[in-house]
Design a protein around this motif. Structure first.
Motif, short mmCIF file in Angstrom:
data_model
loop_
_atom_site.label_atom_id
_atom_site.label_comp_id
_atom_site.label_asym_id
_atom_site.label_seq_id
_atom_site.Cartn_x
_atom_site.Cartn_y
_atom_site.Cartn_z
N ASN A 19 12.18 -31.47 -2.74
CA ASN A 19 13.38 -30.58 -1.85
C ASN A 19 13.57 -29.76 -2.53
O ASN A 19 14.38 -28.82 -3.56
CB ASN A 19 14.69 -31.75 -1.18
CG ASN A 19 14.41 -32.91 -1.32
OD1 ASN A 19 13.63 -32.84 0.38
ND2 ASN A 19 15.07 -33.95 -1.55
N ASN B 11 20.33 -33.74 -0.87
CA ASN B 11 19.17 -34.69 0.54
C ASN B 11 20.15 -34.74 1.78
O ASN B 11 19.98 -34.57 2.91
CB ASN B 11 19.57 -35.71 0.12
CG ASN B 11 21.08 -37.06 -0.25
OD1 ASN B 11 22.25 -35.45 0.45
ND2 ASN B 11 21.02 -37.71 -1.65
N GLN B 12 22.09 -33.57 2.07
CA GLN B 12 21.85 -33.20 2.67
C GLN B 12 21.57 -32.51 3.91
O GLN B 12 21.66 -32.02 4.66
CB GLN B 12 23.38 -33.04 2.81
CG GLN B 12 24.01 -33.81 2.21
CD GLN B 12 24.54 -35.41 2.76
OE1 GLN B 12 24.58 -35.15 4.02
NE2 GLN B 12 24.54 -36.36 2.28
N SER C 231 14.78 -31.37 4.01
CA SER C 231 15.27 -32.61 2.65
C SER C 231 14.62 -33.51 3.94
O SER C 231 15.17 -35.10 4.09
CB SER C 231 16.80 -32.92 1.98
OG SER C 231 15.99 -31.66 1.50
N GLN C 232 16.07 -34.28 4.87
CA GLN C 232 16.08 -35.23 6.24
C GLN C 232 15.12 -35.19 6.58
O GLN C 232 14.70 -36.64 6.52
CB GLN C 232 17.17 -35.17 6.27
CG GLN C 232 18.92 -35.50 6.44
CD GLN C 232 20.13 -34.93 7.54
OE1 GLN C 232 20.02 -34.53 8.57
NE2 GLN C 232 21.06 -34.27 6.55
N GLU D 69 13.11 -37.16 3.72
CA GLU D 69 13.25 -38.34 3.62
C GLU D 69 12.22 -39.36 4.37
O GLU D 69 11.80 -40.31 4.47
CB GLU D 69 14.82 -38.69 3.07
CG GLU D 69 15.19 -37.69 2.30
CD GLU D 69 14.92 -38.50 1.20
OE1 GLU D 69 13.91 -39.73 0.80
OE2 GLU D 69 14.59 -37.24 -0.34
N SER E 233 10.13 -37.87 -7.60
CA SER E 233 11.19 -37.02 -6.93
C SER E 233 12.10 -36.05 -7.09
O SER E 233 11.53 -35.69 -8.47
CB SER E 233 12.62 -37.85 -5.86
OG SER E 233 11.98 -38.53 -5.21
N ASP F 94 14.62 -32.37 -6.96
CA ASP F 94 15.64 -32.03 -6.47
C ASP F 94 16.04 -31.03 -7.15
O ASP F 94 16.55 -30.95 -8.38
CB ASP F 94 17.03 -32.69 -6.03
CG ASP F 94 17.94 -32.11 -5.58
OD1 ASP F 94 17.97 -31.42 -5.16
OD2 ASP F 94 18.66 -32.89 -4.32
#
Length: 200
Positions: free
Chosen positions: A8, A14-15, A19-20, A23, A40, A42
């Motif tokens: 990501n 993750n917001q 990223s969503q 996911e 993962s 990030d």
């Protein structure tokens, strides 16, 4: 068991919309293939340092001549490369910032592009050494740029991944996310449909 490396690059971790999407794809992929192992990375929560003269010199130094600091730089890069090589699939969340690729992703690329490690030069040119992998790119943009001169991302990502040997690359776009709620909803719905099909 296959291994999926999830990367990501959103500044919002993750917001972020990219990223969503990642996911959602990974969840669908694991549901369809429960044996999948997910790793993962990030780049917002754990950024890779940007390349500078000292770090690049560490890559160039002969192993027996490296300082302790240089060896630490190489060890860090080696770990990223090993993580990449161990993956069967690579999934990248790719937001567009000011018409370009996030600098955090560029920093990551700078640490995995290593002569003699992930690519080599031959008499006929560069040859990628990270082969036999599939990459999925989830590209999110505030405007609509795919297929226009403003989209420098797509070619750059394809060229870079191809340079290290990853030539099977699939893009899913969600564009026009900042062009009103209707445009956003339509773009995300299209991306969701596309990723569900790819994850099956």
């Amino acid at each position: 068991m296959s291994t999926l490396l999830k990367i990501n690059a959103s500044l919002f971790a993750n917001q972020g919309q990219s990223s969503q999407l990642v996911e959602r794809f990974v969840a669908a992929r694991v549901a369809a293939h429960p044996e999948t192992k997910v790793v993962s990375r990030d780049l917002a929560a754990n950024p890779v340092p940007h390349l500078d003269g000292a770090r690049f010199s560490a890559f160039l130094a002969k192993p027996e001549e490296r300082t302790a600091e240089q060896q630490a730089v190489v060890d860090f890069s080696d770990a990223l490369v090993a993580e990449l090589k161990a993956a069967d699939e690579i999934v990248i969340g790719l937001p567009m910032y000011n018409l370009g690729t996030p600098s955090t992703l560029k920093a990551y690329f700078d640490h995995i592009a290593r002569a003699g490690v992930t690519f080599r030069y031959t008499a006929s040119g560069a040859e990628g050494l990270v082969t036999g992998k599939k990459a999925y790119i989830f590209a999110t943009r505030g405007g609509r740029y795919a297929g226009t001169p403003y989209d420098a991302q797509t070619d750059y990502i394809k060229i870079f991944l191809g340079f290290i040997g990853i030539t099977d690359v699939e893009f899913v776009y969600a564009e026009g996310l900042n062009m009103g709620e209707e445009s956003k909803a339509e773009a995300l719905a299209g991306a969701h449909k596309a990723l569900e099909a790819l994850a099956a």
